[in-house]
Design a protein around this motif. Structure first.
Motif, PDB file in Angstrom:
ATOM      1  N   VAL A   1     -25.214 -18.497  -3.858  1.00 15.58           N
ATOM      2  CA  VAL A   1     -24.418 -18.671  -5.079  1.00 15.58           C
ATOM      3  C   VAL A   1     -25.109 -19.756  -5.897  1.00 15.58           C
ATOM      4  O   VAL A   1     -25.237 -20.896  -5.430  1.00 15.58           O
TER       5      VAL A   1
ATOM      6  N   ARG B   1     -17.908 -19.654  -9.213  1.00 15.14           N
ATOM      7  CA  ARG B   1     -18.523 -18.372  -9.596  1.00 15.14           C
ATOM      8  C   ARG B   1     -17.448 -17.345  -9.939  1.00 15.14           C
ATOM      9  O   ARG B   1     -17.530 -16.657 -10.972  1.00 15.14           O
TER      10      ARG B   1
ATOM     11  N   ASN C   1     -22.701 -21.439 -13.415  1.00 11.19           N
ATOM     12  CA  ASN C   1     -23.511 -21.279 -12.218  1.00 11.19           C
ATOM     13  C   ASN C   1     -24.883 -20.696 -12.516  1.00 11.19           C
ATOM     14  O   ASN C   1     -25.493 -20.045 -11.671  1.00 11.19           O
TER      15      ASN C   1
END
Length: 588
Positions: free
Chosen positions: A154, A204, A261
């Motif tokens: 991520v 996210r 992100n």
């Protein structure tokens, strides 16, 4: 709004001090607010607690309840690369290339290992002065990696704090201190913590920009738990300085620092400026709302103070000691008057109870004050009043001082001998919580504290320090009962104690060995109880009480019952039933 998310108060307090933040009452997490100043924006600092679950809850709260548009996760981590030598910055430590494949990274790490061996051994010096700070480029689920399951990264934003080296992070539920785990995680990541992946995943999913800054406290090896304690203060202070300087950078104003992100550096023009203006308006309204409700929260907090004190001092646990005090006082009256079944006056019983409550309040309050930093690093205890910020240390010390005052007042009213002997129980009660830092036999410290309760009550009622056989047996029963159940209670903190360096029998002997010691102590306690029943005159009623105590001890060793419930209320039942043997002696 900008929100800074951390795991523990030890990591958060230097940051709160550096930003001039003030604590906010009435929040589900320990929360501080810092105002815009010297070119930096305002925002919140929140301590979510340790572990991925706590981090996920804290992040969700910041985004959904507090309207955070940018989350900055700050905290400590361990280094997975053996290229990290003592005293070097991470930028100089030769991490495997971030773009390398997992197989290539394992090969590079293995090559580093061999080179170190040729040069005289792998560096194990974890106690050096660490000054390595990093920004995290992406996060992995470390538990999935250790279980050989797919682990997709991520990403985090890299558009700020660009002077720090970028590293990959793996997050695990249980701290990593074993070489085989380090090597497995190092195939994917450079550093390891217990929260980052959960924060990144929530951000996210919610589409919120995330920055992640970490400071290295240890090498995630067998010395890690001691190194964390040694270095967490220094590293947290460096993080606070770096975060504060970054927040004051000009780039925070008039632009969006990155896509959620992502690694984009460009702004979004008029749309971004409009979005930021909306967020600024939202922040202003939130500040007004917070000011409007501050008085109400303060009033609510004041009303909750008695409840907080009762929770802090665990008043309900007085059932451990009050029956023992009554039994000791009764045995003292019998010795003084030479008559079985004699009782002291109600005045003496009342003062004995007051002394016991005061002493116990003092002891538990000092335990909480002295252990507040260890409690903050234990997920089970991080929500207690002091580490969570729901009570100040000054208030905790005030509770302890109040308990000490009640204890000394009762001892003084019981007579000069009791006042002269008052330091004997007081000193162990004040200091017993320190034993876990030095010896695995710390459980016997609390056992001694409880054993002194019936002995002190005996002296108060008998007016002499010459102990009868019965009260000595009661003291032995109490010592073994409490020490054994404290060992059982420590089983639930095994992982945390190993991580933080707390000493206990479960840590040194393992769960099976520690449980065996607790069982042996309880066998001795029951043997003392049988002898006490005989010396107290026997009788069916007191024998039935002894039977209840036996059943409670058996339940206390059933693994199917959670350790917390075995400590309370099951151990309390054992105490009450055991105390009832001399209290009911001769009946029936």
């Amino acid at each position: 709004m900008i929100a800074l998310l951390l795991a523990t108060r030890m990591e958060a307090e230097p940051l709160a001090e550096k930003l001039g933040a003030s604590q906010v009452a009435g929040e589900p997490f320990a929360t501080w607010r810092f105002k815009p100043a010297e070119g930096r924006p305002g925002g919140l600092i929140v301590v979510a607690g340790m572990g991925k679950d706590a981090a996920a809850r804290g992040t969700e709260h910041l985004i959904t309840a507090r309207g955070a548009s940018t989350v900055i996760n700050v905290g400590i981590c361990g280094a997975l690369s053996e290229g990290l030598d003592c005293g070097l910055r991470i930028a100089d430590c030769g991490f495997p290339r971030p773009e390398a494949s997992a197989q290539d990274r394992v090969q590079e790490i293995s090559t580093q290992r061999e080179r170190k061996k040729e040069e005289g051994g792998i560096s194990e010096c974890g106690r050096a002065v660490w000054d390595g700070l990093v920004r995290i480029s992406s996060c992995f689920d470390g538990d999935a990696i250790l279980a050989d399951q797919p682990a997709a990264p991520v990403p985090c934003s890299l558009s700020a704090w660009m002077d720090l080296p970028a590293c990959r992070l793996a997050s695990v539920n249980v701290p990593v201190f074993e070489d085989h785990q380090r090597l497995k995680l190092a195939a994917f990541a450079d550093v390891v913590d217990m929260e980052g992946y959960a924060v990144a995943e929530v951000c996210r999913r919610r589409g919120v920009t995330l920055f992640m800054l970490k400071g290295v406290t240890d090498l995630a090896n067998h010395t890690g738990k001691q190194d964390i304690l040694s270095n967490i203060g220094r590293v947290s202070t460096r993080l606070a300085v770096t975060v504060t300087a970054g927040l004051a950078a000009e780039k925070w104003h008039g632009q969006v620092l990155g896509t959620p992100n992502g690694d984009a550096h460009a702004t979004h023009g008029q749309d971004a400026r409009a979005t930021q203006d909306a967020r600024a308006t939202q922040d202003a309204r939130a500040t007004q709302d917070a000011r409007a409700t501050q008085d109400a929260r303060a009033t609510q907090d004041a009303r909750a103070t008695p409840r907080k004190v009762m929770s802090f001092a665990k008043i309900e646990h007085s059932v451990f000691s009050l029956p023992l005090l009554l039994a000791g006082a009764k045995l003292g009256a019998e010795a003084k008057l030479g008559s079985a079944g004699a009782w002291p006056s109600l005045g003496v019983l009342g003062l004995v109870a007051l002394a016991g409550i005061g002493a116990r309040t003092m002891g538990i309050a000092m335990n909480r004050v002295l252990d507040r930093k260890l409690d903050a690093m234990n997920p089970r205890t991080a929500g207690r009043e002091l580490p969570s910020g729901r009570m100040t240390m000054v208030a905790g010390i005030a509770v302890a001082a109040t308990g000490l005052g009640l204890y000394l007042l009762a001892c003084g009213l019981l007579g000069p001998p009791c006042l002269a002997l008052s330091p004997v129980p007081a000193l162990p009660l004040i200091t017993y919580s320190l034993l876990k830092r030095f010896t695995n036999l710390c459980h016997f410290g609390i056992g001694l504290c409880l054993a002194l309760a019936p002995l002190g009550a005996y002296v108060a009622a008998a007016g002499t320090v010459s102990m009868s056989q019965s009260v000595l047996l009661l003291g032995l029963f109490t010592f073994c009962w409490m020490s054994g159940f404290d060992i059982i209670y420590a089983l639930q903190d095994l992982d945390s104690d190993r991580r933080t360096g707390v000493r206990s029998l479960p840590v040194s002997l393992g769960p099976a060995g520690a449980s065996a010691v607790a069982a042996g102590l309880h066998v001795v306690a029951l043997a003392a109880l049988v002898l006490l029943w005989r010396s107290a005159g026997g009788g069916l009623v007191s024998g039935a009480a002894g039977g209840v105590a036996v059943a409670a001890f058996v339940l206390g060793h059933l693994p199917s019952i959670p350790a917390a419930k075995r400590f309370f209320p099951i151990s309390a039942i054992a105490s009450i039933a055991g105390s009832s043997v001399p209290l009911l002696g001769g009946l029936g």
